[in-house]
Design a protein around this motif. Structure first.
Motif, PDB file in Angstrom:
ATOM      1  N   PRO A  11     -19.091 -17.195   3.441  1.00 34.83           N
ATOM      2  CA  PRO A  11     -18.173 -16.063   3.562  1.00 34.83           C
ATOM      3  C   PRO A  11     -18.009 -15.601   5.003  1.00 34.83           C
ATOM      4  CG  PRO A  11     -20.240 -15.358   2.614  1.00 34.83           C
ATOM      5  CD  PRO A  11     -20.299 -16.851   2.701  1.00 34.83           C
ATOM      6  N   VAL A  12     -16.770 -15.333   5.372  1.00 37.86           N
ATOM      7  CA  VAL A  12     -16.459 -14.843   6.703  1.00 37.86           C
ATOM      8  C   VAL A  12     -16.578 -13.325   6.722  1.00 37.86           C
ATOM      9  CG1 VAL A  12     -14.645 -14.706   8.449  1.00 37.86           C
ATOM     10  CG2 VAL A  12     -14.947 -16.788   7.121  1.00 37.86           C
ATOM     11  N   ARG A  13     -16.162 -12.694   5.631  1.00 37.85           N
ATOM     12  CA  ARG A  13     -16.177 -11.233   5.553  1.00 37.85           C
ATOM     13  C   ARG A  13     -17.058 -10.785   4.386  1.00 37.85           C
ATOM     14  NH1 ARG A  13     -10.385 -12.192   6.435  1.00 37.85           N
ATOM     15  NH2 ARG A  13      -9.996 -11.754   8.617  1.00 37.85           N
ATOM     16  N   SER A  14     -17.631  -9.607   4.523  1.00 38.60           N
ATOM     17  CA  SER A  14     -18.558  -9.111   3.517  1.00 38.60           C
ATOM     18  C   SER A  14     -17.806  -8.594   2.295  1.00 38.60           C
ATOM     19  CB  SER A  14     -19.410  -7.987   4.104  1.00 38.60           C
ATOM     20  OG  SER A  14     -18.595  -6.873   4.384  1.00 38.60           O
ATOM     21  N   SER A  15     -18.518  -8.422   1.202  1.00 35.59           N
ATOM     22  CA  SER A  15     -17.923  -7.879  -0.011  1.00 35.59           C
ATOM     23  C   SER A  15     -17.508  -6.426   0.199  1.00 35.59           C
ATOM     24  CB  SER A  15     -18.870  -8.005  -1.188  1.00 35.59           C
ATOM     25  OG  SER A  15     -20.112  -7.438  -0.869  1.00 35.59           O
ATOM     26  N   THR A  16     -18.231  -5.707   1.065  1.00 33.93           N
ATOM     27  CA  THR A  16     -17.860  -4.329   1.396  1.00 33.93           C
ATOM     28  C   THR A  16     -16.485  -4.299   2.046  1.00 33.93           C
ATOM     29  OG1 THR A  16     -20.184  -3.857   1.808  1.00 33.93           O
ATOM     30  CG2 THR A  16     -18.590  -2.241   2.584  1.00 33.93           C
ATOM     31  N   TYR A  17     -16.254  -5.219   2.970  1.00 37.32           N
ATOM     32  CA  TYR A  17     -14.958  -5.321   3.648  1.00 37.32           C
ATOM     33  C   TYR A  17     -13.848  -5.577   2.632  1.00 37.32           C
ATOM     34  CZ  TYR A  17     -11.420  -6.983   6.933  1.00 37.32           C
ATOM     35  OH  TYR A  17     -10.273  -7.132   7.657  1.00 37.32           O
ATOM     36  N   HIS A  18     -14.111  -6.488   1.713  1.00 36.88           N
ATOM     37  CA  HIS A  18     -13.101  -6.827   0.712  1.00 36.88           C
ATOM     38  C   HIS A  18     -12.803  -5.656  -0.214  1.00 36.88           C
ATOM     39  CE1 HIS A  18     -12.141 -11.046   1.395  1.00 36.88           C
ATOM     40  NE2 HIS A  18     -13.352 -11.111   1.917  1.00 36.88           N
ATOM     41  N   ARG A  19     -13.812  -4.890  -0.573  1.00 34.93           N
ATOM     42  CA  ARG A  19     -13.581  -3.712  -1.410  1.00 34.93           C
ATOM     43  C   ARG A  19     -12.716  -2.697  -0.684  1.00 34.93           C
ATOM     44  NH1 ARG A  19     -18.801  -4.264  -2.767  1.00 34.93           N
ATOM     45  NH2 ARG A  19     -19.466  -2.568  -1.404  1.00 34.93           N
ATOM     46  N   ARG A  20     -12.950  -2.510   0.609  1.00 36.26           N
ATOM     47  CA  ARG A  20     -12.160  -1.548   1.378  1.00 36.26           C
ATOM     48  C   ARG A  20     -10.708  -1.983   1.525  1.00 36.26           C
ATOM     49  NH1 ARG A  20     -13.584  -1.396   6.581  1.00 36.26           N
ATOM     50  NH2 ARG A  20     -15.494  -2.595   6.503  1.00 36.26           N
ATOM     51  N   HIS A  21     -10.448  -3.284   1.445  1.00 37.51           N
ATOM     52  CA  HIS A  21      -9.094  -3.794   1.659  1.00 37.51           C
ATOM     53  C   HIS A  21      -8.399  -4.220   0.364  1.00 37.51           C
ATOM     54  CE1 HIS A  21     -10.618  -3.924   5.759  1.00 37.51           C
ATOM     55  NE2 HIS A  21      -9.368  -3.934   6.137  1.00 37.51           N
ATOM     56  N   GLU A  22      -8.926  -3.810  -0.782  1.00 36.00           N
ATOM     57  CA  GLU A  22      -8.272  -4.208  -2.028  1.00 36.00           C
ATOM     58  C   GLU A  22      -7.211  -3.192  -2.434  1.00 36.00           C
ATOM     59  OE1 GLU A  22     -11.333  -4.579  -4.925  1.00 36.00           O
ATOM     60  OE2 GLU A  22     -11.634  -2.445  -5.133  1.00 36.00           O
ATOM     61  N   GLY A  23      -6.342  -3.607  -3.307  1.00 32.80           N
ATOM     62  CA  GLY A  23      -5.311  -2.707  -3.809  1.00 32.80           C
ATOM     63  C   GLY A  23      -4.124  -2.584  -2.882  1.00 32.80           C
ATOM     64  N   ASP A  24      -3.149  -1.809  -3.303  1.00 32.08           N
ATOM     65  CA  ASP A  24      -1.936  -1.599  -2.530  1.00 32.08           C
ATOM     66  C   ASP A  24      -2.059  -0.334  -1.696  1.00 32.08           C
ATOM     67  OD1 ASP A  24      -0.785  -3.823  -3.645  1.00 32.08           O
ATOM     68  OD2 ASP A  24       0.147  -2.724  -5.278  1.00 32.08           O
ATOM     69  N   ALA A  25      -1.315  -0.305  -0.600  1.00 32.29           N
ATOM     70  CA  ALA A  25      -1.315   0.841   0.294  1.00 32.29           C
ATOM     71  C   ALA A  25       0.123   1.340   0.436  1.00 32.29           C
ATOM     72  CB  ALA A  25      -1.873   0.459   1.656  1.00 32.29           C
ATOM     73  N   PRO A  26       0.320   2.627   0.676  1.00 31.81           N
ATOM     74  CA  PRO A  26       1.687   3.126   0.867  1.00 31.81           C
ATOM     75  C   PRO A  26       2.264   2.642   2.185  1.00 31.81           C
ATOM     76  CG  PRO A  26       0.102   4.878   1.202  1.00 31.81           C
ATOM     77  CD  PRO A  26      -0.676   3.692   0.706  1.00 31.81           C
ATOM     78  N   VAL A  27       3.576   2.447   2.212  1.00 31.42           N
ATOM     79  CA  VAL A  27       4.265   2.083   3.446  1.00 31.42           C
ATOM     80  C   VAL A  27       4.249   3.299   4.373  1.00 31.42           C
ATOM     81  CG1 VAL A  27       6.514   1.430   4.400  1.00 31.42           C
ATOM     82  CG2 VAL A  27       5.710   0.379   2.295  1.00 31.42           C
ATOM     83  N   ALA A  28       4.062   3.064   5.669  1.00 30.29           N
ATOM     84  CA  ALA A  28       4.003   4.154   6.646  1.00 30.29           C
ATOM     85  C   ALA A  28       5.325   4.921   6.659  1.00 30.29           C
ATOM     86  CB  ALA A  28       3.713   3.598   8.034  1.00 30.29           C
ATOM     87  N   ALA A  29       5.219   6.226   6.895  1.00 31.43           N
ATOM     88  CA  ALA A  29       6.397   7.089   6.889  1.00 31.43           C
ATOM     89  C   ALA A  29       7.440   6.635   7.905  1.00 31.43           C
ATOM     90  CB  ALA A  29       5.976   8.521   7.163  1.00 31.43           C
ATOM     91  N   ALA A  30       6.982   6.101   9.044  1.00 32.92           N
ATOM     92  CA  ALA A  30       7.906   5.659  10.081  1.00 32.92           C
ATOM     93  C   ALA A  30       8.708   4.429   9.654  1.00 32.92           C
ATOM     94  CB  ALA A  30       7.136   5.355  11.359  1.00 32.92           C
ATOM     95  N   ASP A  31       8.219   3.677   8.670  1.00 31.17           N
ATOM     96  CA  ASP A  31       8.876   2.435   8.256  1.00 31.17           C
ATOM     97  C   ASP A  31       9.725   2.572   6.999  1.00 31.17           C
ATOM     98  OD1 ASP A  31       7.651   1.078  10.356  1.00 31.17           O
ATOM     99  OD2 ASP A  31       5.865   0.684   9.169  1.00 31.17           O
ATOM    100  N   ILE A  32       9.634   3.687   6.308  1.00 32.18           N
ATOM    101  CA  ILE A  32      10.280   3.817   5.000  1.00 32.18           C
ATOM    102  C   ILE A  32      11.790   3.610   5.081  1.00 32.18           C
ATOM    103  CG2 ILE A  32      10.843   5.476   3.183  1.00 32.18           C
ATOM    104  CD1 ILE A  32       7.969   6.423   3.325  1.00 32.18           C
ATOM    105  N   ARG A  33      12.441   4.232   6.066  1.00 29.34           N
ATOM    106  CA  ARG A  33      13.897   4.122   6.170  1.00 29.34           C
ATOM    107  C   ARG A  33      14.327   2.664   6.365  1.00 29.34           C
ATOM    108  NH1 ARG A  33      17.393   6.424  11.021  1.00 29.34           N
ATOM    109  NH2 ARG A  33      19.452   6.028  10.201  1.00 29.34           N
ATOM    110  N   ARG A  34      13.623   1.937   7.233  1.00 28.59           N
ATOM    111  CA  ARG A  34      13.957   0.539   7.507  1.00 28.59           C
ATOM    112  C   ARG A  34      13.702  -0.343   6.283  1.00 28.59           C
ATOM    113  NH1 ARG A  34      10.459  -3.183  10.210  1.00 28.59           N
ATOM    114  NH2 ARG A  34       9.150  -1.372  10.598  1.00 28.59           N
ATOM    115  N   VAL A  35      12.597  -0.108   5.600  1.00 25.88           N
ATOM    116  CA  VAL A  35      12.260  -0.905   4.423  1.00 25.88           C
ATOM    117  C   VAL A  35      13.267  -0.666   3.303  1.00 25.88           C
ATOM    118  CG1 VAL A  35      10.540  -1.208   2.612  1.00 25.88           C
ATOM    119  CG2 VAL A  35       9.813  -1.054   4.980  1.00 25.88           C
ATOM    120  N   LYS A  36      13.664   0.578   3.096  1.00 24.99           N
ATOM    121  CA  LYS A  36      14.646   0.876   2.056  1.00 24.99           C
ATOM    122  C   LYS A  36      15.978   0.196   2.338  1.00 24.99           C
ATOM    123  CE  LYS A  36      13.048   5.139  -0.012  1.00 24.99           C
ATOM    124  NZ  LYS A  36      13.309   6.544  -0.265  1.00 24.99           N
TER     125      LYS A  36
END
Length: 69
Positions: free
Chosen positions: A39-64
């Motif tokens: 393993p390159v990364r720990s299981s703790t790292y993977h837990r912190r990076h799981e799931g979806d995250a909201p798009v940043a407020a600065a990017d919402i207009r462009r993404v839409k």
């Protein structure tokens, strides 16, 4: 006037919730799995990076705009 077309790459990467929020996948999830033989990364790292995250407020207009909304 032709119809607006959505950006097909963006439709694959962004999920729109029922309330209209935009969710994205987190970075650094493709390689270095915690369950690999060396393993390159720990299981703790993977837990912190799981799931979806909201798009940043600065990017919402462009993404839409790319989603055709």
């Amino acid at each position: 006037m032709p119809k607006m077309k959505s950006h097909s790459g963006m439709t694959d990467r962004i999920k729109v919730t029922g309330s209209g929020k935009l969710l994205r996948r987190r970075a650094h999830r493709k390689a270095g799995a915690a369950f690999a033989s060396t393993p390159v990364r720990s299981s703790t790292y993977h837990r912190r990076h799981e799931g979806d995250a909201p798009v940043a407020a600065a990017d919402i207009r462009r993404v839409k705009k790319l989603l055709g909304r």
